[in-house]
Design a protein around this motif. Structure first.
Motif, PDB file in Angstrom:
ATOM      1  N   UNK A 113     -25.390 -30.677  18.345  1.00 47.10           N
ATOM      2  CA  UNK A 113     -25.144 -29.768  17.223  1.00 47.10           C
ATOM      3  C   UNK A 113     -25.136 -28.334  17.680  1.00 47.10           C
ATOM      4  N   UNK A 114     -25.878 -27.949  18.824  1.00 52.92           N
ATOM      5  CA  UNK A 114     -26.146 -26.731  19.308  1.00 52.92           C
ATOM      6  C   UNK A 114     -24.794 -26.165  19.948  1.00 52.92           C
ATOM      7  N   UNK A 115     -24.338 -27.448  20.608  1.00 48.72           N
ATOM      8  CA  UNK A 115     -22.792 -27.157  21.258  1.00 48.72           C
ATOM      9  C   UNK A 115     -21.825 -26.856  20.505  1.00 48.72           C
ATOM     10  N   UNK A 116     -21.612 -27.446  19.180  1.00 46.97           N
ATOM     11  CA  UNK A 116     -20.739 -27.100  18.506  1.00 46.97           C
ATOM     12  C   UNK A 116     -20.779 -25.832  17.598  1.00 46.97           C
ATOM     13  N   UNK A 117     -22.057 -25.395  17.531  1.00 49.25           N
ATOM     14  CA  UNK A 117     -22.340 -23.843  16.701  1.00 49.25           C
ATOM     15  C   UNK A 117     -21.857 -22.848  18.030  1.00 49.25           C
ATOM     16  N   UNK A 118     -22.239 -23.133  18.888  1.00 41.24           N
ATOM     17  CA  UNK A 118     -22.076 -22.117  20.259  1.00 41.24           C
ATOM     18  C   UNK A 118     -20.608 -22.102  20.867  1.00 41.24           C
ATOM     19  N   UNK A 119     -20.065 -23.211  20.957  1.00 35.51           N
ATOM     20  CA  UNK A 119     -18.754 -23.099  21.790  1.00 35.51           C
ATOM     21  C   UNK A 119     -17.796 -23.240  20.736  1.00 35.51           C
ATOM     22  N   UNK A 120     -17.748 -22.171  20.087  1.00 28.87           N
ATOM     23  CA  UNK A 120     -16.498 -21.940  19.213  1.00 28.87           C
ATOM     24  C   UNK A 120     -15.350 -21.365  19.896  1.00 28.87           C
ATOM     25  N   UNK A 121     -14.124 -21.247  19.277  1.00 28.50           N
ATOM     26  CA  UNK A 121     -12.943 -20.699  19.788  1.00 28.50           C
ATOM     27  C   UNK A 121     -13.326 -19.347  19.794  1.00 28.50           C
ATOM     28  N   UNK A 122     -14.055 -18.629  18.892  1.00 25.71           N
ATOM     29  CA  UNK A 122     -14.117 -17.109  18.740  1.00 25.71           C
ATOM     30  C   UNK A 122     -15.041 -16.847  19.958  1.00 25.71           C
ATOM     31  N   UNK A 123     -16.227 -17.594  20.248  1.00 27.56           N
ATOM     32  CA  UNK A 123     -17.247 -17.413  21.123  1.00 27.56           C
ATOM     33  C   UNK A 123     -16.590 -17.612  22.702  1.00 27.56           C
ATOM     34  N   UNK A 124     -15.814 -18.609  22.883  1.00 25.25           N
ATOM     35  CA  UNK A 124     -15.124 -18.725  24.051  1.00 25.25           C
ATOM     36  C   UNK A 124     -14.122 -17.726  24.402  1.00 25.25           C
ATOM     37  N   UNK A 125     -13.229 -17.365  23.299  1.00 26.10           N
ATOM     38  CA  UNK A 125     -12.417 -16.073  23.526  1.00 26.10           C
ATOM     39  C   UNK A 125     -13.175 -14.640  23.919  1.00 26.10           C
ATOM     40  N   UNK A 126     -14.541 -14.600  23.223  1.00 24.78           N
ATOM     41  CA  UNK A 126     -15.158 -13.249  23.599  1.00 24.78           C
ATOM     42  C   UNK A 126     -15.751 -13.439  25.063  1.00 24.78           C
ATOM     43  N   UNK A 127     -15.981 -14.732  25.402  1.00 25.85           N
ATOM     44  CA  UNK A 127     -16.719 -14.936  26.756  1.00 25.85           C
ATOM     45  C   UNK A 127     -15.603 -14.615  27.928  1.00 25.85           C
ATOM     46  N   UNK A 128     -14.448 -15.034  27.660  1.00 30.67           N
ATOM     47  CA  UNK A 128     -13.449 -14.623  28.566  1.00 30.67           C
ATOM     48  C   UNK A 128     -13.197 -13.512  28.662  1.00 30.67           C
ATOM     49  N   UNK A 129     -13.167 -12.567  27.484  1.00 30.05           N
ATOM     50  CA  UNK A 129     -12.984 -11.176  27.367  1.00 30.05           C
ATOM     51  C   UNK A 129     -13.919 -10.370  28.033  1.00 30.05           C
ATOM     52  N   UNK A 130     -15.131 -10.742  27.908  1.00 30.54           N
ATOM     53  CA  UNK A 130     -16.229 -10.187  28.330  1.00 30.54           C
ATOM     54  C   UNK A 130     -16.330 -10.092  29.922  1.00 30.54           C
ATOM     55  N   UNK A 131     -15.885 -11.312  30.578  1.00 27.36           N
ATOM     56  CA  UNK A 131     -15.812 -11.646  31.799  1.00 27.36           C
ATOM     57  C   UNK A 131     -14.747 -10.735  32.481  1.00 27.36           C
ATOM     58  N   UNK A 132     -13.690 -10.244  31.745  1.00 27.38           N
ATOM     59  CA  UNK A 132     -12.662  -9.607  32.334  1.00 27.38           C
ATOM     60  C   UNK A 132     -11.274 -10.267  32.424  1.00 27.38           C
ATOM     61  N   UNK A 133     -11.348 -11.648  32.123  1.00 26.95           N
ATOM     62  CA  UNK A 133     -10.528 -12.598  32.452  1.00 26.95           C
ATOM     63  C   UNK A 133      -9.385 -12.759  31.644  1.00 26.95           C
ATOM     64  N   UNK A 134      -9.731 -12.224  30.358  1.00 33.49           N
ATOM     65  CA  UNK A 134      -8.742 -12.287  29.210  1.00 33.49           C
ATOM     66  C   UNK A 134      -8.897 -11.131  28.406  1.00 33.49           C
ATOM     67  N   UNK A 135      -8.038 -10.632  28.003  1.00 32.78           N
ATOM     68  CA  UNK A 135      -6.439 -10.720  28.178  1.00 32.78           C
ATOM     69  C   UNK A 135      -6.091 -10.374  29.272  1.00 32.78           C
ATOM     70  N   UNK A 136      -5.101 -10.918  29.844  1.00 31.60           N
ATOM     71  CA  UNK A 136      -4.649 -10.855  31.283  1.00 31.60           C
ATOM     72  C   UNK A 136      -4.053  -9.299  31.411  1.00 31.60           C
ATOM     73  N   UNK A 137      -4.369  -8.878  32.191  1.00 31.60           N
ATOM     74  CA  UNK A 137      -3.814  -7.133  32.645  1.00 31.60           C
ATOM     75  C   UNK A 137      -2.968  -6.903  33.911  1.00 31.60           C
TER      76      UNK A 137
END
Length: 137
Positions: A113-137
């Motif tokens: 249940x917690x995984x489903x709430x946390x690992x949303x498409x939006x959160x995953x995209x934000x995580x990649x963005x926050x780590x500087x991996x996405x969007x590609x530059x």
């Protein structure tokens, strides 16, 4: 899939079995993907990253992504943006469940249940963005 080896360590065979079971044609992941490419992020442990593992992934439209070992959090989107929400939701669910009692058997149902709430498409995209991996530059 849960398995064990005779020496207690993971192996290439166990890893390939896990991959086949969790991402094979009959898996929920494959049914959702419908032949679209998926990405699987692993820690790059050489024991289970065999050629068979990698080739099986390619044949089943899975990109195996392995950040370099012991890298800083800038390369690890899960650490950067997903484990915090996972911890938050799991803690909240545990607190709610405490009133009626918690048993070991409750772990997985609360965790998923917690995984489903946390690992949303939006959160995953934000995580990649926050780590500087996405969007590609």
């Amino acid at each position: 899939m849960v398995g064990k080896s005779s020496n207690g360590w993971t192996s290439s065979a166990l890893a390939l079995g896990w991959l086949e079971q969790n991402f094979g044609d009959e898996s929920q992941s494959a049914r959702k993907a419908k032949d679209k490419w998926r990405m699987l992020t692993l820690d790059g442990h050489l024991t289970y990253l065999s050629w068979d593992f990698l080739l099986w992934g390619i044949e089943h439209h899975i990109i195996i992504f392995c950040p370099p070992p012991h890298t800083t959090s800038i390369l690890q989107p899960i650490d950067v943006g997903l484990f915090g929400p996972l911890k938050h939701y799991y803690t909240s669910l545990l607190q709610e469940q405490r009133e009626s009692g918690i048993q070991k058997a409750d772990f997985y149902s609360l965790f998923i249940q917690a995984w489903t709430l946390a690992f949303t498409t939006s959160n995953i995209q934000k995580a990649f963005s926050a780590s500087g991996i996405w969007p590609l530059d």
